[in-house]
Scaffold this motif. Structure first.
Motif, PDB file in Angstrom:
ATOM      1  N   SER A 107      33.395 -17.422  34.569  1.00 33.17           N
ATOM      2  CA  SER A 107      32.355 -16.544  35.107  1.00 33.17           C
ATOM      3  C   SER A 107      31.463 -16.105  33.961  1.00 33.17           C
ATOM      4  CB  SER A 107      32.985 -15.316  35.781  1.00 33.17           C
ATOM      5  OG  SER A 107      31.989 -14.403  36.180  1.00 33.17           O
ATOM      6  N   THR A 108      30.149 -16.259  34.113  1.00 31.74           N
ATOM      7  CA  THR A 108      29.227 -16.002  33.002  1.00 31.74           C
ATOM      8  C   THR A 108      28.973 -14.511  32.753  1.00 31.74           C
ATOM      9  OG1 THR A 108      27.360 -16.334  34.499  1.00 31.74           O
ATOM     10  CG2 THR A 108      28.058 -18.221  33.164  1.00 31.74           C
ATOM     11  N   ARG A 109      29.503 -13.642  33.615  1.00 34.71           N
ATOM     12  CA  ARG A 109      29.476 -12.207  33.353  1.00 34.71           C
ATOM     13  C   ARG A 109      30.886 -11.674  33.561  1.00 34.71           C
ATOM     14  NH1 ARG A 109      24.702 -10.068  32.416  1.00 34.71           N
ATOM     15  NH2 ARG A 109      25.505  -7.965  32.588  1.00 34.71           N
ATOM     16  N   PRO A 110      31.270 -10.623  32.819  1.00 40.23           N
ATOM     17  CA  PRO A 110      32.631 -10.095  32.984  1.00 40.23           C
ATOM     18  C   PRO A 110      32.860  -9.613  34.419  1.00 40.23           C
ATOM     19  CG  PRO A 110      31.566  -9.161  31.032  1.00 40.23           C
ATOM     20  CD  PRO A 110      30.508  -9.884  31.801  1.00 40.23           C
ATOM     21  N   THR A 111      33.865 -10.176  35.066  1.00 39.71           N
ATOM     22  CA  THR A 111      34.216  -9.791  36.432  1.00 39.71           C
ATOM     23  C   THR A 111      35.735  -9.638  36.504  1.00 39.71           C
ATOM     24  OG1 THR A 111      34.558 -12.070  37.190  1.00 39.71           O
ATOM     25  CG2 THR A 111      32.299 -11.205  37.317  1.00 39.71           C
ATOM     26  N   GLU A 112      36.252  -9.437  37.716  1.00 40.75           N
ATOM     27  CA  GLU A 112      37.704  -9.329  37.883  1.00 40.75           C
ATOM     28  C   GLU A 112      38.413 -10.588  37.417  1.00 40.75           C
ATOM     29  OE1 GLU A 112      39.189  -8.031  41.610  1.00 40.75           O
ATOM     30  OE2 GLU A 112      37.948  -6.232  41.673  1.00 40.75           O
ATOM     31  N   ALA A 113      37.731 -11.725  37.493  1.00 40.41           N
ATOM     32  CA  ALA A 113      38.337 -12.990  37.058  1.00 40.41           C
ATOM     33  C   ALA A 113      38.611 -13.003  35.558  1.00 40.41           C
ATOM     34  CB  ALA A 113      37.430 -14.161  37.429  1.00 40.41           C
ATOM     35  N   ASN A 114      37.895 -12.158  34.819  1.00 37.11           N
ATOM     36  CA  ASN A 114      38.064 -12.115  33.364  1.00 37.11           C
ATOM     37  C   ASN A 114      39.047 -11.028  32.899  1.00 37.11           C
ATOM     38  OD1 ASN A 114      34.852 -12.446  33.984  1.00 37.11           O
ATOM     39  ND2 ASN A 114      35.564 -13.941  32.499  1.00 37.11           N
ATOM     40  N   LEU A 115      39.444 -10.134  33.790  1.00 38.38           N
ATOM     41  CA  LEU A 115      40.234  -8.977  33.373  1.00 38.38           C
ATOM     42  C   LEU A 115      41.574  -9.379  32.766  1.00 38.38           C
ATOM     43  CD1 LEU A 115      39.592  -6.435  36.285  1.00 38.38           C
ATOM     44  CD2 LEU A 115      38.602  -6.435  33.977  1.00 38.38           C
ATOM     45  N   ASN A 116      41.974  -8.635  31.766  1.00 39.11           N
ATOM     46  CA  ASN A 116      43.203  -8.900  31.017  1.00 39.11           C
ATOM     47  C   ASN A 116      44.358  -8.072  31.595  1.00 39.11           C
ATOM     48  OD1 ASN A 116      45.222  -9.266  29.121  1.00 39.11           O
ATOM     49  ND2 ASN A 116      44.095  -8.315  27.427  1.00 39.11           N
ATOM     50  N   PRO A 117      45.340  -8.700  32.224  1.00 41.62           N
ATOM     51  CA  PRO A 117      46.468  -7.945  32.789  1.00 41.62           C
ATOM     52  C   PRO A 117      47.312  -7.241  31.717  1.00 41.62           C
ATOM     53  CG  PRO A 117      46.428 -10.199  33.635  1.00 41.62           C
ATOM     54  CD  PRO A 117      45.442 -10.137  32.497  1.00 41.62           C
ATOM     55  N   TYR A 118      47.180  -7.695  30.467  1.00 39.53           N
ATOM     56  CA  TYR A 118      47.953  -7.120  29.359  1.00 39.53           C
ATOM     57  C   TYR A 118      47.212  -5.971  28.680  1.00 39.53           C
ATOM     58  CZ  TYR A 118      50.994  -7.276  25.165  1.00 39.53           C
ATOM     59  OH  TYR A 118      51.867  -6.982  24.134  1.00 39.53           O
ATOM     60  N   PHE A 119      45.986  -5.698  29.093  1.00 40.04           N
ATOM     61  CA  PHE A 119      45.168  -4.655  28.465  1.00 40.04           C
ATOM     62  C   PHE A 119      45.868  -3.296  28.542  1.00 40.04           C
ATOM     63  CE2 PHE A 119      41.621  -1.470  28.996  1.00 40.04           C
ATOM     64  CZ  PHE A 119      41.258  -1.447  27.656  1.00 40.04           C
ATOM     65  N   GLY A 120      45.971  -2.632  27.376  1.00 38.26           N
ATOM     66  CA  GLY A 120      46.546  -1.297  27.317  1.00 38.26           C
ATOM     67  C   GLY A 120      48.057  -1.242  27.386  1.00 38.26           C
ATOM     68  N   LYS A 121      48.715  -2.396  27.413  1.00 43.62           N
ATOM     69  CA  LYS A 121      50.177  -2.425  27.527  1.00 43.62           C
ATOM     70  C   LYS A 121      50.811  -2.411  26.135  1.00 43.62           C
ATOM     71  CE  LYS A 121      50.493  -3.073  32.095  1.00 43.62           C
ATOM     72  NZ  LYS A 121      49.091  -3.219  32.513  1.00 43.62           N
ATOM     73  N   ASN A 122      51.477  -1.329  25.795  1.00 44.48           N
ATOM     74  CA  ASN A 122      52.157  -1.259  24.502  1.00 44.48           C
ATOM     75  C   ASN A 122      53.590  -1.733  24.691  1.00 44.48           C
ATOM     76  OD1 ASN A 122      53.109  -0.688  21.947  1.00 44.48           O
ATOM     77  ND2 ASN A 122      51.972   1.225  21.781  1.00 44.48           N
ATOM     78  N   GLU A 123      53.718  -3.029  24.918  1.00 46.15           N
ATOM     79  CA  GLU A 123      55.026  -3.637  25.138  1.00 46.15           C
ATOM     80  C   GLU A 123      54.983  -5.072  24.644  1.00 46.15           C
ATOM     81  OE1 GLU A 123      55.325  -3.324  29.397  1.00 46.15           O
ATOM     82  OE2 GLU A 123      54.540  -5.360  29.694  1.00 46.15           O
TER      83      GLU A 123
END
Length: 328
Positions: A107-123
């Motif tokens: 996707s040429t613009r940031p959308t849900e398809a680009n979201l990082n499921p690991y974002f913010g996970k301190n694990e």
């Protein structure tokens, strides 16, 4: 601690440098031979999408399956010579490869398809849990810089500082302000936990700081950027860094043209650095408080820089040994 069985290193046989780096890393980390992948892609900075699919993604995924490493490997380590950028859309090869199991569309613009499921996970990161890999790259201006990058990861030790956060007080609107606030939040967090922090809120661009363990600045996007100051910074083994610069990983060849490069920071001793192969927008930049919190709580370079990144199928690139974790 992450284990070497979690890592594969990838080289292109068309580049002697690529093969040499993979061998050097494998020897230093004592990787089994099954974890050294040799593919046949053309050593160039930019690759057409169809060529990326045929000469990078398919052979790497095939080798993971053939060697029964699909689920046990968490980290893919690319080496100099493997292309940086996909021509159509300017996507990072590293992002595309690590997300290949997800089969997400570009996707040429940031959308849900680009979201990082690991974002913010301190694990601890797990391919089994998240469904994709984390990729890092071993690259720099020279072969010696790349060997130093690997050696510094192995020499890395916990240090209380210095963490240098150099914000630009003139960047006060929209996404720019969010990056400044992220640096302020990181400074508060690190100070509360006893680390030595330099938070610079003045207009001057900071240089001539030594023994840096963590770094974040606007790079050449700072209104008062000074290239000599940028190149005067010196880093400890095990240090990590990010700059809010759109094309900081567009090349690892020396140039004085265009925006500042993370290759300078690697040359100056930085051990793990985040950059971008084309315009990512400020929304994609690392959140400083997340990257430094994760790292100082014992996560690896790969885990810390990717956990701080809101997007994965995008323009991002992380340089360094993914296993390096001096605070573990």
């Amino acid at each position: 601690m992450q284990r070497v069985s979690n890592v594969v290193v990838i080289a292109t046989r068309r580049s002697p440098d690529s093969v040499s780096i993979a061998q050097y890393y494998a020897e230093k980390r004592k990787l089994p031979s099954t974890h050294i992948f040799t593919i046949d892609c053309v050593p160039q900075e930019e690759v057409p999408l169809v060529e990326y699919r045929d000469t990078i993604e398919k052979p790497v995924m095939d080798l993971l399956r053939q060697r029964r490493l699909e689920q046990s490997v968490d980290f893919l380590v690319l080496t100099r010579g493997i292309p940086l950028r996909i021509r159509e859309g300017g996507f990072s090869v590293d992002c595309a490869l690590m997300c290949a199991p997800l089969k997400r569309p570009f996707s040429t613009r940031p959308t849900e398809a680009n979201l990082n499921p690991y974002f913010g996970k301190n694990e601890r990161f797990s391919r089994r849990k998240y469904g994709f890999y984390l990729a890092t790259r071993l690259d720099g201006y020279t072969m010696q810089h790349i060997r130093d990058l690997i050696d510094n990861a192995l020499k890395a030790k916990r240090a209380n500082g210095v963490f240098l956060l150099d914000l630009d007080p003139k960047r006060n609107s929209g996404g720019y302000r969010a990056i400044n606030e992220s640096m302020r939040a990181a400074a508060r967090l690190l100070r509360q936990r006893g680390f030595e922090v330099i938070l610079d809120e003045e207009e001057a661009f900071v240089g001539a700081v030594r023994d840096i363990m963590g770094y974040y600045s606007w790079g050449s996007n700072d209104h008062k950027f000074n290239v000599l100051s940028y190149r005067s910074l010196r880093f400890r083994p095990g240090s990590i860094a990010e700059t809010a610069v759109s094309t900081s990983a567009r090349t690892f060849r020396f140039t004085d043209k265009g925006q500042s490069l993370i290759a300078d920071l690697i040359a100056q001793g930085a051990t793990g650095v985040k950059g971008y192969v084309s315009e990512p927008y400020t929304a994609a930049l690392c959140r400083a408080e997340v990257m430094f919190d994760c790292y100082t709580r014992g996560r690896t370079i790969a885990e810390s820089l990717w956990a701080a990144s809101p997007f994965i199928m995008w323009k991002d690139l992380v340089v360094g040994d993914p296993l390096c974790a001096p605070f573990a």
